[in-house]
Design an enzyme around this catalytic site. Sequence first.
Site, PDB file in Angstrom:
ATOM      1  N   ASP A  38      13.860  59.074  52.387  1.00  0.00           N
ATOM      2  CA  ASP A  38      15.365  58.936  51.911  1.00  0.00           C
ATOM      3  C   ASP A  38      16.073  58.117  52.999  1.00  0.00           C
ATOM      4  OD1 ASP A  38      15.077  60.751  49.991  1.00  0.00           O
ATOM      5  OD2 ASP A  38      14.838  62.366  51.470  1.00  0.00           O
TER       6      ASP A  38
ATOM      7  N   SER B 150      11.488  60.207  46.642  1.00  0.00           N
ATOM      8  CA  SER B 150      12.489  59.401  47.810  1.00  0.00           C
ATOM      9  C   SER B 150      13.810  58.978  46.828  1.00  0.00           C
ATOM     10  CB  SER B 150      11.757  58.317  48.000  1.00  0.00           C
ATOM     11  OG  SER B 150      10.413  58.641  48.724  1.00  0.00           O
TER      12      SER B 150
ATOM     13  N   SER C  96       9.149  62.598  51.009  1.00  0.00           N
ATOM     14  CA  SER C  96      10.232  61.968  50.372  1.00  0.00           C
ATOM     15  C   SER C  96      10.790  60.774  51.571  1.00  0.00           C
ATOM     16  CB  SER C  96      11.497  62.925  50.264  1.00  0.00           C
ATOM     17  OG  SER C  96      12.585  61.965  49.575  1.00  0.00           O
TER      18      SER C  96
END
Length: 374
Positions: A292, A252, A290
């Site tokens: 983000d 991330s 992830s």
Amino acid sequence: MALSRFLLFLMLLMASVQPATAQASKRPRDYGIRFGVLPTGQYNAITDVPGVQVGQVTLQNGASVRTGVTAILPHPGNIFQQKSPAAMYIGNGFGKLAGYSQVDELGNLETPIVLTNTLSVPAAADALIDYTLTQPGNEQVRSVNAVVGETNDGFLNDIRGRYITRQHVLEALKQAKSGPVEEGNVGAGTGTVCFGFKGGIGTASRKLPASLGGYTVGVLVQTNFGGVLRIGGVPVGVALGRYSFKENLDGSCMMVVLTDAPLDARNLKRLAKRTFMGMAQTGGIASNGSGDYVIAVSTAYRIPHTTTSAVDEVKLLRNDNVSPLFMAAIEATEEAIINSLFSAQTLTGDQGHRVEKLPVDKVIELLKQAGQIR
């Protein structure tokens, strides 16, 4: 057994605090690497935005504790009483960003921003609530929207131990100050991994020329993600044999962008979207696992918690004038991510896991061969 656990807790509570100091490692610009066309601020850091402060606490204890806290304050006053316009953007939502819905709904930030590891989000939120309730002027407050971002440092850190306490977060808030920001294996970036190399905290800034408003955009990142690393457009990850799908490089990235440009929540969200493009410039792919996120905040004006006026009167930058800020956010994010890699150092952590630092000498040679450094 109980005594040993208590002693361990005390030892962790007294973990070393890493104050903001001058850079220990050479940054990419020191080697002649440039990102984009806009000039940087004085420190090339998020703290180039006037009033912004950063505090960090780093925990490295025994063989398995490799984690920490990074706190970002948009201004040094009572943030609950004098809120900052804010917005958030989700690039990929496999994460635990606390406080998202209220910021998205109301368009303002009422606590500092804290970054830490995934399983320490509740402890950090609890600390932010304490921090807010105990500030003078907040005696009647009964609702606090604590904003906490995270990445998972569970490869190098015993994340299940949940060693981050309220006191660590409060200490990071207490340590917050302007000036240079330490990068690499510090704060929330202590145990992170990026593109298969040691990641960490990174920061950068851009200063627009007076003809474009003279505004500053500062970015701070917590890098813990994968993809195919590019530096200055050069496919470094391919040359070094480290990239997603060749190796398991998931993870991330938290991105925090501050600006003194007078933007409302709508244009801050637009700015946040461009910030995500800076991550893409480095080769990040926002993989399935992830988280983000971008948190964008303006320091140009404050939104009072209580007022006798029924309307807000604020002068805002027009849509036609925000494009230079978009470019500034992209450039600063790209550079902040690469700064985190250049500053991070090889680290051994939980279960003997070891992550090597970016081989800077090899990278510099690759960039020279590609004509990116002369």
